[in-house]
Design a protein around this motif. Structure first.
Motif, PDB file in Angstrom:
ATOM      1  N   ARG A 147       0.854  -1.191   0.000  1.00  0.00           N
ATOM      2  CA  ARG A 147       0.000   0.000   0.000  1.00  0.00           C
ATOM      3  C   ARG A 147       0.890   1.242   0.000  1.00  0.00           C
ATOM      4  O   ARG A 147       1.842   1.323   0.769  1.00  0.00           O
ATOM      5  N   LEU A 148       0.591   2.218  -0.849  1.00  0.00           N
ATOM      6  CA  LEU A 148       1.401   3.428  -0.973  1.00  0.00           C
ATOM      7  C   LEU A 148       0.622   4.676  -0.580  1.00  0.00           C
ATOM      8  O   LEU A 148      -0.603   4.735  -0.750  1.00  0.00           O
ATOM      9  N   PHE A 149       1.359   5.671  -0.103  1.00  0.00           N
ATOM     10  CA  PHE A 149       0.799   6.995   0.113  1.00  0.00           C
ATOM     11  C   PHE A 149       1.934   8.003   0.167  1.00  0.00           C
ATOM     12  O   PHE A 149       3.071   7.649   0.480  1.00  0.00           O
ATOM     13  N   THR A 150       1.622   9.253  -0.176  1.00  0.00           N
ATOM     14  CA  THR A 150       2.612  10.320  -0.060  1.00  0.00           C
ATOM     15  C   THR A 150       2.356  11.073   1.236  1.00  0.00           C
ATOM     16  O   THR A 150       1.216  11.148   1.708  1.00  0.00           O
ATOM     17  N   PHE A 170      -3.369   9.381  -0.293  1.00  0.00           N
ATOM     18  CA  PHE A 170      -3.433   7.934  -0.167  1.00  0.00           C
ATOM     19  C   PHE A 170      -3.545   7.367  -1.575  1.00  0.00           C
ATOM     20  O   PHE A 170      -4.362   7.834  -2.379  1.00  0.00           O
ATOM     21  N   ILE A 171      -2.716   6.396  -1.892  1.00  0.00           N
ATOM     22  CA  ILE A 171      -2.711   5.799  -3.225  1.00  0.00           C
ATOM     23  C   ILE A 171      -3.323   4.413  -3.187  1.00  0.00           C
ATOM     24  O   ILE A 171      -4.137   4.056  -4.022  1.00  0.00           O
ATOM     25  N   GLY A 172      -2.931   3.616  -2.223  1.00  0.00           N
ATOM     26  CA  GLY A 172      -3.482   2.276  -2.084  1.00  0.00           C
ATOM     27  C   GLY A 172      -2.556   1.219  -2.651  1.00  0.00           C
ATOM     28  O   GLY A 172      -1.380   1.461  -2.928  1.00  0.00           O
ATOM     29  N   VAL A 229       7.694  12.402   0.981  1.00  0.00           N
ATOM     30  CA  VAL A 229       8.117  11.025   0.751  1.00  0.00           C
ATOM     31  C   VAL A 229       6.965  10.191   0.204  1.00  0.00           C
ATOM     32  O   VAL A 229       5.785  10.526   0.370  1.00  0.00           O
ATOM     33  N   LEU A 230       7.362   9.106  -0.452  1.00  0.00           N
ATOM     34  CA  LEU A 230       6.421   8.056  -0.834  1.00  0.00           C
ATOM     35  C   LEU A 230       6.631   6.939   0.174  1.00  0.00           C
ATOM     36  O   LEU A 230       7.716   6.356   0.253  1.00  0.00           O
ATOM     37  N   PHE A 231       5.607   6.689   0.983  1.00  0.00           N
ATOM     38  CA  PHE A 231       5.659   5.646   2.001  1.00  0.00           C
ATOM     39  C   PHE A 231       4.965   4.392   1.484  1.00  0.00           C
ATOM     40  O   PHE A 231       3.997   4.476   0.713  1.00  0.00           O
ATOM     41  N   SER A 232       5.420   3.266   1.972  1.00  0.00           N
ATOM     42  CA  SER A 232       4.673   2.024   1.806  1.00  0.00           C
ATOM     43  C   SER A 232       4.318   1.526   3.198  1.00  0.00           C
ATOM     44  O   SER A 232       4.973   1.866   4.181  1.00  0.00           O
ATOM     45  N   SER A 233       3.260   0.757   3.247  1.00  0.00           N
ATOM     46  CA  SER A 233       2.849   0.160   4.515  1.00  0.00           C
ATOM     47  C   SER A 233       2.278  -1.215   4.248  1.00  0.00           C
ATOM     48  O   SER A 233       1.799  -1.505   3.154  1.00  0.00           O
ATOM     49  N   ARG A 234       2.338  -2.019   5.231  1.00  0.00           N
ATOM     50  CA  ARG A 234       1.682  -3.323   5.198  1.00  0.00           C
ATOM     51  C   ARG A 234       0.371  -3.164   5.939  1.00  0.00           C
ATOM     52  O   ARG A 234       0.271  -2.353   6.865  1.00  0.00           O
TER      53      ARG A 234
END
Length: 177
Positions: free
Chosen positions: A3-6, A42-44, A155-160
């Motif tokens: 999952r991505l978000f800035t 939020f990108i998803g 930043v471009l973050f990723s999350s689980r």
């Protein structure tokens, strides 16, 4: 791809002041200070190809660095509180940066963000929290104001998918000029 978000990151010193707001609501899942951030877009969940396109598109952003301040603590959810947060003081530079992220993501074919942008740092997620406890918490901590901090990048973050937010991983960072 995860999952991505800035977002913009919250400096350690400000995170330390925010962590002093923890506690006082039964059952709250408090966000760890190292995961404090202000979500821009939020990108998803996306596939690797779209993830690469997103990274390249974000690299085209040319916005000035700016200063920000957190001003006040509030809650989302009205009569059924679901989160408490520190609000970001109105900031045209932040709003313009977020709007550009929104335009870029739509240009890549992602749907429009369904919610209005309300810049904030989530402090805790709530489940079955008493409205009285939340009201008492806000009465005691509502006047919070952070030191002003500099925002030199996003930043471009990723999350689980996880309970309570985080851990977040910086996939790419983009300097503001």
């Amino acid at each position: 791809m995860p999952r991505l978000f800035t977002a913009i990151e919250i400096p350690h010193e400000v995170g330390t002041t925010l962590s002093g707001l923890r506690g006082g609501i039964s059952g709250a899942r408090w966000i760890d200070p190292e995961n404090y951030h202000v979500t821009l877009r939020f990108i998803g969940d996306v596939d690797d190809a779209l993830g690469r396109d997103i990274m390249l598109m974000l690299g085209q952003v040319r916005r000035p660095a700016f200063d920000a301040t957190l001003d006040g603590v509030d809650q989302f959810g009205g009569h059924k509180p679901r989160a408490v947060f520190a609000a970001v003081k109105a900031n045209p530079a932040l709003t313009e940066l977020q709007a550009e992220h929104e335009r870029l993501m739509q240009r890549l074919g992602l749907g429009a963000e369904g919610r209005n942008f309300k810049p904030h740092v989530t402090l805790a997620r709530l489940r079955d929290a008493s409205t009285r406890q939340v009201a008492d918490y806000l009465a005691a901590r509502g006047p919070y104001r952070s030191p002003t901090f500099h925002v030199p990048r996003f930043v471009l973050f990723s999350s689980r998918d996880s309970v309570g937010g985080g851990p977040y991983v910086v996939e790419a960072s983009y300097p503001l000029i």
